[in-house]
Design an enzyme around this catalytic site. Structure first.
Site, PDB file in Angstrom:
ATOM      1  N   VAL A 113       4.363   0.810   1.950  1.00 29.57           N
ATOM      2  CA  VAL A 113       4.686  -0.364   2.908  1.00 29.57           C
ATOM      3  C   VAL A 113       4.783  -1.705   1.969  1.00 29.57           C
ATOM      4  CG1 VAL A 113       3.497  -2.052   4.607  1.00 29.57           C
ATOM      5  CG2 VAL A 113       2.735   0.579   4.573  1.00 29.57           C
ATOM      6  N   GLY A 155       0.727  -1.119   0.092  1.00 25.44           N
ATOM      7  CA  GLY A 155       0.254   0.036  -0.089  1.00 25.44           C
ATOM      8  C   GLY A 155       0.976   1.176   0.051  1.00 25.44           C
ATOM      9  N   GLY A 205       3.535   7.010   3.967  1.00 25.35           N
ATOM     10  CA  GLY A 205       4.804   6.353   3.208  1.00 25.35           C
ATOM     11  C   GLY A 205       4.094   5.012   2.392  1.00 25.35           C
ATOM     12  N   GLY A 208       0.281   5.698   0.754  1.00 28.93           N
ATOM     13  CA  GLY A 208      -0.309   6.660   1.079  1.00 28.93           C
ATOM     14  C   GLY A 208       0.433   7.819   2.215  1.00 28.93           C
ATOM     15  N   GLY A 209      -0.246   8.760   2.744  1.00 30.08           N
ATOM     16  CA  GLY A 209       0.433   9.668   3.627  1.00 30.08           C
ATOM     17  C   GLY A 209       1.414   9.096   4.514  1.00 30.08           C
ATOM     18  N   ASP A 214      -5.380   7.109  16.429  1.00 27.19           N
ATOM     19  CA  ASP A 214      -5.911   6.887  15.084  1.00 27.19           C
ATOM     20  C   ASP A 214      -6.394   5.418  15.080  1.00 27.19           C
ATOM     21  OD1 ASP A 214      -6.775   7.522  12.522  1.00 27.19           O
ATOM     22  OD2 ASP A 214      -4.910   7.155  11.733  1.00 27.19           O
TER      23      ASP A 214
END
Length: 749
Positions: A449, A442, A447, A444-445, A564
């Site tokens: 993975v 994946g 980084g 995203g914001g 989160d």
């Protein structure tokens, strides 16, 4: 002709008699239950939304009226009214006694209106009543003692009205009550003893924001079934806290704020597990967990005997002077001793400080040499970064394959351009990691993975942090290393384990265990070829997540806040055991990038497979906090709180638990004729709370998949109560994660 006239006259008379006889029958066509409901409509003086306009005396069946539910009853020729739900309509008026004639009425929900006047005692002639919700009105008068005459009454919520006067001793007759909520009234006086032991099934008790006075009843400690929060705050209770409250179940959170309580807090049982917020704004309280020491009472000097007094008199004033001089000498010696101890302490602190400063400069000199080696390695000297990894360590023999152990790091190692192992059992070096097969999981914001399969066939997860820009400074690296070391020391079966990290000016990596079975979000949505999660599996996941969060809050070195938590950050292994990821990550992002955008966007973008962290850094911008996230606590979304706290984690867990129980997303659409699209967004928390307020059947709220497990009904209900306590709008009213975990562990035991 005459005969024809007679026949016409006879037919006319018969027709008139038919009309006269049928007219009253038409008026009496409405059932007795319908007539009682019309009495309520007549008692309403203002109906701004015309919510009762459909209640018509011309109908023969009230069961089709808005807000009315009916059921067929054995022995009755017509359906009987069993539920009235006319809430939030701003109705003005009063509650008529005629509602008490509804003998089969089970649920009466009139909350959120402007009804005034007393609650009529005749209302409780409705002997089938088990849920009465009259909160958020303007009702006055005393507490309705007649409520305890109803044999099946389980839920009584009269909060936020204007009820006044004392609680009657007759309250002990409410033996079937499970929820008693009287908050926000004008009730006063001393609570009589002997009430609470009779309420063996009481689960929720809220007496807050009234004017009760006198001591807290000691027999409150006998409420063995109590759960959630026992709320006695914002009253005038005085005296000490009864030690019997320590006998309450360990799942109970106390709220004794804003009273006049005095004395030392008993450190027994449940009382010893409460946080300081439970006792705030009681100026006379002292002891743990408050930071107010209890004053040590001076021991009175022994009285001088009669013979002694005679001797003093015989000796004149000289003896008294000698005794006084001796006392002054003793006090002088004690003062001198104190000064001597203070000087010694100061000298010790200075010596320790000198040693620390010397050690710091020594390490700094070694770090400079280490940095030079790192720069040379960038110019094409392979393998030099390994020697740099040993630089400044306690000994070269401690490094294995280019790694420094976490212990070595704490002793002063850790230069830029090295891989640091947080686990001595982790034997993979950077070159092997870079040569291994990698698969993108994946981006995203937070980084990118990767899943990386190393030489022995095992897999690890590698997160590439930040945007690759250099922050240019060793001081920032030290902060980063300190943060990662704190994260690496957090070990729990339900938390993703950090194995190693790598720092260089243009590359920052986190290496963790790879969890093979995806995340909870995907499992709840259902994956092709796999059955939906059973109740036993969901309960196991909920318990594991609660234990992991409780460990994070209370047992980790930094007392971490996740910040989160959501289903995509709860990873599942092959046995569906949960592993919480993404704690502490935003703090690291703020240390690895010159821009705050990575940290700001991290929580809104999910990779689907997290690694370590998402606790907000103290420097996080408000733009990050304002991002929409239905799992985030309302005080964070509204920017009332500047950063997440442990109680906001509790709220997030409650939303996740509700999602597991209902199978519905945290925000869902429901039909709404008032919107152009025909739908409105409804929050899951409010939807479930409203369902419990209206005593809707469990089948309407629970995930249909769970309905096949009939034996689990009581367990599911208990889990709903845990989730509702976690999602309370008041952060102080939410239980601690330790309490939540213990509560879930008690289910099915």
């Amino acid at each position: 002709m005459m005969r024809r006239r007679r026949l016409y006259l006879f037919a006319t008379i018969v027709s008139m008699m038919h009309i006269i006889l049928l007219a009253p029958m038409r008026c009496l066509a409405l059932s007795p239950d319908g007539l009682s409901l019309l009495a309520f409509k007549a008692a309403v003086s203002d109906d701004p939304s015309s919510s009762l306009a459909g209640w018509s005396e011309d109908d023969d069946d009230p069961c089709r009226w808005p807000g009315i539910s009916c059921a067929n009853v054995t022995g009755s020729a017509f359906p009987r009214v069993v539920g009235i739900a006319v809430s939030g309509k701003n109705l003005s008026g009063y509650i008529p006694s005629e509602l008490g004639t509804l003998l089969y009425l089970r649920r009466l929900n009139l909350h959120g209106n402007r009804l005034s006047g007393p609650i009529p005692a005749q209302l409780f002639n409705a002997s089938s009543l088990h849920s009465l919700f009259l909160y958020d009105n303007r009702l006055s008068g005393p507490f309705p003692a007649a409520a305890c005459d109803v044999p099946r009454l389980q839920n009584l919520d009269l909060s936020r009205n204007a009820l006044a006067g004392p609680l009657p001793p007759a309250l002990r007759g409410c033996r079937q009550l499970q929820r008693l909520i009287l908050a926000g009234n004008r009730l006063s006086g001393v609570i009589p003893t002997g009430i609470w032991p009779e309420m063996a099934g009481l689960v929720q008790l809220d007496l807050s924001s009234n004017a009760f006075e006198g001591p807290i009843p000691p027999d409150l400690g006998e409420l063995d079934s109590l759960g959630g929060t026992l709320n006695l705050s914002h009253n005038h209770f005085s005296g000490g806290i009864p030690s019997t409250l320590g006998n309450l179940p360990s799942t109970v959170s106390l709220d004794l704020r804003y009273n006049n309580l005095t004395g030392e807090i008993p450190g027994v049982g449940t009382l010893a597990n409460q946080g300081p917020t439970a006792f705030l704004n009681n100026p006379g309280l002292c002891g743990f967990p408050l930071l107010i020491p209890c004053e040590v009472r001076a021991v009175p000097a022994p009285e001088v005997s009669g013979a002694g007094r005679g001797a003093v008199a015989a000796g004149g004033s000289g003896t008294g002077t000698d005794e006084a001089t001796a006392g002054e000498r003793g006090r002088g010696m004690r003062t001198g001793l104190i000064v001597l101890i203070s000087v010694a302490d100061a000298a010790g602190v200075a010596l320790v400080g000198l040693v620390v400063v010397c050690a710091y400069w020594k390490v700094k000199d070694k770090d400079k040499g280490c940095a030079k080696l790192g720069r040379r390695s960038e110019k094409g000297e392979p393998g030099r970064w390994r020697r740099c990894g040993w630089c400044g360590a306690a000994g070269a023999e401690k490094g294995e394959g280019g790694f420094s152990s976490s212990d070595d790091e704490e002793e002063g190692g850790g230069a830029e351009g090295e891989m640091v192992s947080m686990d001595k059992g982790f034997k993979v070096d950077l070159e092997e990691l870079l040569r291994a097969s990698a698969y993108v999981l994946g981006k995203g914001g937070k980084g990118i993975v990767y899943k990386v399969v190393v030489g022995d066939g095992s897999a690890v997860a590698v997160r590439r942090l930040g945007d690759g820009e250099s922050v240019g400074g060793g001081g920032r690296y030290k902060e980063f290393a300190a943060e990662v070391r704190a994260m690496g020391r957090v070990r729990h079966p339900n938390l993703v384990k950090l194995r190693a990290y790598y720092w260089a000016p243009d590359e920052k990596l986190l290496i963790t265990d790879f969890i093979s079975n995806g995340n909870l979000a995907a499992a709840l949505r259902g994956r092709s070829g796999q059955p939906s999660l059973t109740w036993s599996v969901r309960l196991r996941i909920a318990r594991g997540v609660a234990r992991g969060l409780a460990h994070l809050h209370d047992c980790s070195p930094r007392k971490f806040v996740h910040g989160d938590l959501k289903p995509s950050n709860i990873l599942l292994d092959a046995d569906f055991n949960p592993h919480i990821s993404d704690f502490g990550l935003l703090r690291l992002l703020s240390l690895t990038s010159t821009s705050t955008s990575a940290a700001a966007n991290a929580s809104s973008t999910s990779t689907g497979l997290g690694l370590l962290g998402a606790a907000l850094p103290s420097s996080a911008k408000s733009s990050h906090i304002d991002l929409p996230n239905p799992y985030r606590a309302p005080e964070i979304r509204a920017a009332v709180a500047t950063r997440p706290a442990q109680k906001s984690d509790v709220y997030s867990f409650g939303v996740v638990l509700l999602e597991m129980l209902t199978g519905k997303p945290p925000e869902m659409s429901s039909p709404s004729p008032s919107t152009s699209s025909g739908e409105q967004v409804v929050g899951l928390v409010k939807w479930v709370a409203k369902g419990f307020d209206e005593a809707r059947p469990l089948t309407e709220m629970v995930d249909p998949v769970l309905l096949h497990e009939v034996h689990a009904k009581k367990e599911v209900v208990a889990a709903f109560y845990v989730a509702l306590a976690c999602t309370d709008t008041d952060p102080e009213a939410r239980p601690r994660m330790k309490t939540v975990s213990e509560n879930l562990d008690r289910i099915a035991k």
